[in-house]
Write an enzyme that holds these catalytic residues in place. Structure first.
Site, PDB file in Angstrom:
ATOM      1  N   ALA A 195      16.165  14.210  -4.374  1.00 20.68           N
ATOM      2  CA  ALA A 195      16.993  13.967  -5.561  1.00 20.68           C
ATOM      3  C   ALA A 195      16.178  13.317  -6.672  1.00 20.68           C
ATOM      4  O   ALA A 195      16.647  12.431  -7.374  1.00 20.68           O
ATOM      5  CB  ALA A 195      18.207  13.102  -5.203  1.00 20.68           C
ATOM      6  N   GLY A 240       0.818  -1.192   0.000  1.00 21.56           N
ATOM      7  CA  GLY A 240       0.000   0.000   0.000  1.00 21.56           C
ATOM      8  C   GLY A 240       0.860   1.254   0.000  1.00 21.56           C
ATOM      9  O   GLY A 240       2.087   1.187  -0.096  1.00 21.56           O
ATOM     10  N   GLU A 298       3.386  13.051  -6.673  1.00 19.97           N
ATOM     11  CA  GLU A 298       2.788  12.704  -7.974  1.00 19.97           C
ATOM     12  C   GLU A 298       3.245  11.326  -8.450  1.00 19.97           C
ATOM     13  O   GLU A 298       2.488  10.583  -9.054  1.00 19.97           O
ATOM     14  CB  GLU A 298       3.130  13.761  -9.021  1.00 19.97           C
ATOM     15  CG  GLU A 298       2.473  13.481 -10.373  1.00 19.97           C
ATOM     16  CD  GLU A 298       2.711  14.564 -11.407  1.00 19.97           C
ATOM     17  OE1 GLU A 298       2.569  14.266 -12.611  1.00 19.97           O
ATOM     18  OE2 GLU A 298       3.051  15.700 -11.019  1.00 19.97           O
TER      19      GLU A 298
END
Length: 301
Positions: free
Chosen positions: A131, A72, A93
């Site tokens: 990064a 999950g 995102e």
């Protein structure tokens, strides 16, 4: 400047380990964004147009999707309310895209109140701290902070925890031709190599030379110092001979190269023209389906 220092620390708290149970979350410090963890339908989230990260590698998304299927999403996706029951992603995102591949119907989110400028700052800092950006994306993010948020290079450096020369040198990469920037985006050319080519008359030729010959930054620097044009002409002849199995072919003429640059700038993707007599071929290179969708729309599809 104190406010800029606080922003980085506030973001770390904002995107840190947020428990899905609101009662288990620690109370936010004064002036920090409140966190309200909850779950939301995955289709109610949408990408942040200010996110500097544009490249999402397919293999990385697949790997993350497999992990999400097993465990999950541990860390909530940070969002802000966009109206009509939808949310704009500020941080996370990549997790959202992978969750879609994993077939999730709901994802954990942490809702914050943020302006457009704060959303941009949060997105850039999160990616820099993790990064997650290639050098061109990072440079574009810093440039956006300066242009849209009216920050100086010194302020941007303080916000992201870098030195001012580091920020200045990285932003200079945005002056390179799109084809050279594409090489940097895909890890074929390092930022150190690319920085030497800013302002050079033949940046693409020298970039391809550095890649093909495995030049170090110091070796490329020696080539850059030679009279302009000579190394490019010599290498172009060598490159074409190698590509044709030993048969030397003439380099593309100036008009063809100029047209390639115009189309590359217009589409935002690398364009190559192979012109022979009255016919030839035009190649548009893309790296993901989003870029393919963009070019289809631009071509009127």
């Amino acid at each position: 400047m104190a406010e800029h220092k606080r922003l980085g620390r506030g973001l770390a708290a904002l995107i840190g380990d947020v428990d899905e149970d609101p009662s288990a979350a620690q109370a936010p410090a004064p002036n920090e964004q409140p966190r309200r963890p909850r779950r939301a339908p995955i289709e109610s989230l949408k990408a942040n147009p200010r996110n500097p990260r544009r490249t999402f590698r397919d293999d990385e998304l697949t790997e993350l999707a497999e992990s999400i299927k097993e465990r999950g999403i541990i860390q909530p996706i940070v969002v802000r309310e966009a109206g009509d029951g939808t949310y704009e992603i500020i941080a996370g995102e990549r997790r959202w895209r992978a969750a879609q591949r994993a077939g999730l119907h709901e994802v954990p989110i942490a809702i914050v109140d943020a302006t457009d400028i704060q959303s941009l700052e949060f997105a850039i800092i999160e990616n820099v701290q993790r990064a997650d950006l290639n050098p061109i994306e990072e440079a574009a993010g810093y440039a956006a902070l300066m242009e849209q948020c009216n920050h100086t290079q010194e302020q941007v450096a303080q916000i992201v925890g870098k030195s001012r020369p580091y920020v200045a040198n990285l932003v200079r990469l945005l002056k390179l031709p799109e084809q050279v920037k594409s090489l940097v985006r895909h890890g074929q050319l390092s930022a150190g190599h690319a920085r030497l080519l800013v302002g050079h008359a033949n940046p693409l030729v020298l970039a391809e030379m550095a890649i093909d010959e495995g030049f170090s930054v110091r070796q490329l620097e020696e080539w850059v110092r030679t009279p302009e044009g000579q190394p490019g002409d010599a290498y172009m002849a060598k490159m074409h001979k190698k590509a044709r199995g030993g048969t030397t072919t003439p380099a593309k003429d100036a008009d063809t190269r100029a047209l390639e640059r115009r189309l590359t700038d217009a589409l935002g993707l690398e364009v190559s023209i192979d012109h022979k007599g009255e016919k030839g071929s035009l190649t548009i290179k893309y790296t993901d389906l989003d870029q393919l969708d963009d070019v289809v729309r631009k071509l009127g599809g």
